[in-house]
Design an enzyme around this catalytic site. Structure first.
Site, PDB file in Angstrom:
ATOM      1  CB  ALA A 106      35.550 -19.178   6.503  1.00 41.93           C
ATOM      2  CE  LYS A 107      32.144 -18.935  -0.881  1.00 39.01           C
ATOM      3  NZ  LYS A 107      32.702 -17.858  -1.661  1.00 39.01           N
ATOM      4  N   GLY A 108      29.708 -19.799   3.646  1.00 40.99           N
ATOM      5  CA  GLY A 108      28.927 -20.886   4.422  1.00 40.99           C
ATOM      6  C   GLY A 108      27.400 -19.932   3.992  1.00 40.99           C
TER       7      GLY A 108
END
Ligand code: NAD
Length: 421
Positions: A106-108
């Site tokens: 994931a990333k953000g």
């Protein structure tokens, strides 16, 4: 050097597609692995300290959770957008898989410049972001961590905001300060792992680490720790830089003094003049093309790109940052026989110790630094050895071998779990 000079999603996709083409799987499975499971975009209105209203955008991209909960950092950077987050989230899936930890990718983050916001503004913005994505994150769902522009302070705010809704779950976020469930060894983990990888890569290329010349772009958390660990191993770190420029000494820089002047006294690398550390000033462009054995880009993406790759003289490039070599530059380096250790292998020390923080939180224990770094070394050694073996079996590059292993593990898990609901 900025991250806008290439599209990270396209580069991550091109590395991935090459690996997927080698697997005998249905087209639709390939499609599943290329697209994120979920992309969330939330608006974040912030009442600034001066009364003005500013609306930011928060992103969380959950790429794949076949092997375990989504895992990846939160970046505070004005250029962050959905495409950046998607490319970096995909990278996390392959990184956790290659490291063989039971987590996905994931990333953000938020498209803000954290340097323009007060601590109070950042806390309100962070906590509002958490309330807007709270239902989608959690210790067995999606576990955020620090990235560019965030650190232990922000992780503590995330923990606090989540706790206000769901009760105490220190395992819902990693990279926390030690006092609230952080892990010993987490701060230096990525740099420590990079120093092991650099040592092994030098051995693979028949370069003696004792006396090997190293240039490091970026002297933040990652760059400063890898510089210290490598100079402890006898390597000559001849050039380092930060956003303001670099310094060079052909006999090797005094890294301990540089760390003291920059990280303790708060100076920029280049303002540490000859009187304090024997060195001459160089630009970031000069650092990237320095005549060294090993180049370690440890700042932002696309540092080595189509316009400067022809001038890169290092024999080994260790990708400390994420996607610091663009896809076209990677092809050029490979054609010239430069040994490139990809980000998904080289900088995975950070996520391995993040995983160990999660394990400790779930056990309600805190391990010693020695135990943490010893586990990290074993895990990284296994990933390195598997990659080197695959390189020789397939007669391919380090990056291709790493992607082949990482994708194969995710495909196997996906097939075992099935697609019926
Ligand atoms: P940091 O913010 O602590 O340090 C970044 C460094 O890069 C600073 O010295 C900064 O001055 C320098 N920099 C910024 N822009 C630059 C430019 N245009 N030219 C030259 N230098 C520039 O960040 P960090 O935690 O050290 O992370 C560095 C990179 O490593 C990032 O790409 C990050 O995503 C990646 N990474 C970090 C970790 C981790 O555990 N910290 C783990 C995996 C990957």
């Amino acid at each position: 050097m900025t991250e806008t000079t290439h599209n990270p999603r396209e580069c991550a996709q091109s590395f991935l597609e090459e690996a997927l083409d080698k697997h005998d799987i249905e087209q639709e499975i390939k499609h599943l692995l290329k697209t994120p499971h979920r992309t969330v975009e939330v608006e974040l209105p912030l009442r600034r300290d001066n009364g003005q209203l500013t609306v930011y955008v928060g992103f969380r991209v959950q790429h794949d959770d076949s092997r375990g909960p989504f895992k990846g950092g939160l970046r505070y950077h004005p250029e962050l957008d959905a495409a950046h987050s998607q490319g970096l989230a995909s990278l996390m899936t392959w990184k956790t898989s290659l490291a063989n930890i039971p987590m996905g990718g994931a990333k953000g983050g938020i498209n803000c410049n954290p340097h323009e916001l007060s601590a109070g503004e950042l806390e309100r913005l962070t906590k509002q972001f958490v309330t807007r994505i709270a239902a989608l994150i959690g210790p067995v769902q999606d576990i955020p961590a620090p990235d560019v522009g965030t650190g232990g302070r922000e992780m503590a705010w995330i923990y606090d905001a989540y706790t206000a809704i769901y009760g105490h779950h220190p395992d819902m976020v990693t990279g926390k300060p030690l006092g609230i469930g952080g892990s010993k060894g987490r701060v230096e983990a990525t740099g420590y792992g990079l120093s092991l990888i650099t040592n092994w890569a030098c051995r693979n290329q028949e370069i003696d680490i004792d006396g090997a010349t190293i240039a490091i772009q970026g002297f933040g958390n990652v760059g400063s720790y890898v510089a210290q660990f490598l100079s402890d191993k006898g390597a000559k770190v001849v050039a380092v830089s930060d956003v303001g420029g670099g310094v060079y000494n052909k006999n090797g820089l005094d890294i301990r003094s540089l760390v003291q002047k920059t990280h303790v006294d708060g100076q920029q690398v280049q303002s540490v003049t000859e009187s304090q550390v024997s060195a001459e000033a160089i630009s970031n462009d000069e650092l990237l093309t320095a005549d060294v054995d090993v180049l370690i880009p440890a700042a932002l993406g696309a540092a080595i790109n189509a316009s400067n790759v022809k001038d890169v003289r290092a024999r080994i490039v260790i990708e400390a940052a994420n996607l610091p070599v663009t896809c076209d530059a990677d092809t050029a380096l490979s054609q010239r026989g430069v040994f490139v250790v990809p980000d998904i292998l080289a900088n995975s020390g950070g996520v391995i110790v993040s995983y160990l923080e999660w394990v400790q939180n779930r056990q309600g224990l805190q391990w010693s630094q020695e135990d943490v770094l010893s586990y990290l070394t074993d895990q990284l050694d296994a990933a390195w050895s598997a990659t080197v073996q695959r390189m020789s079996e397939e007669n391919t590059s380090c990056r291709r071998a790493a992607y082949l292993i990482a994708t194969q593990r995710v495909i196997e898990t996906k097939m075992l779990r099935g697609f019926q609901f």
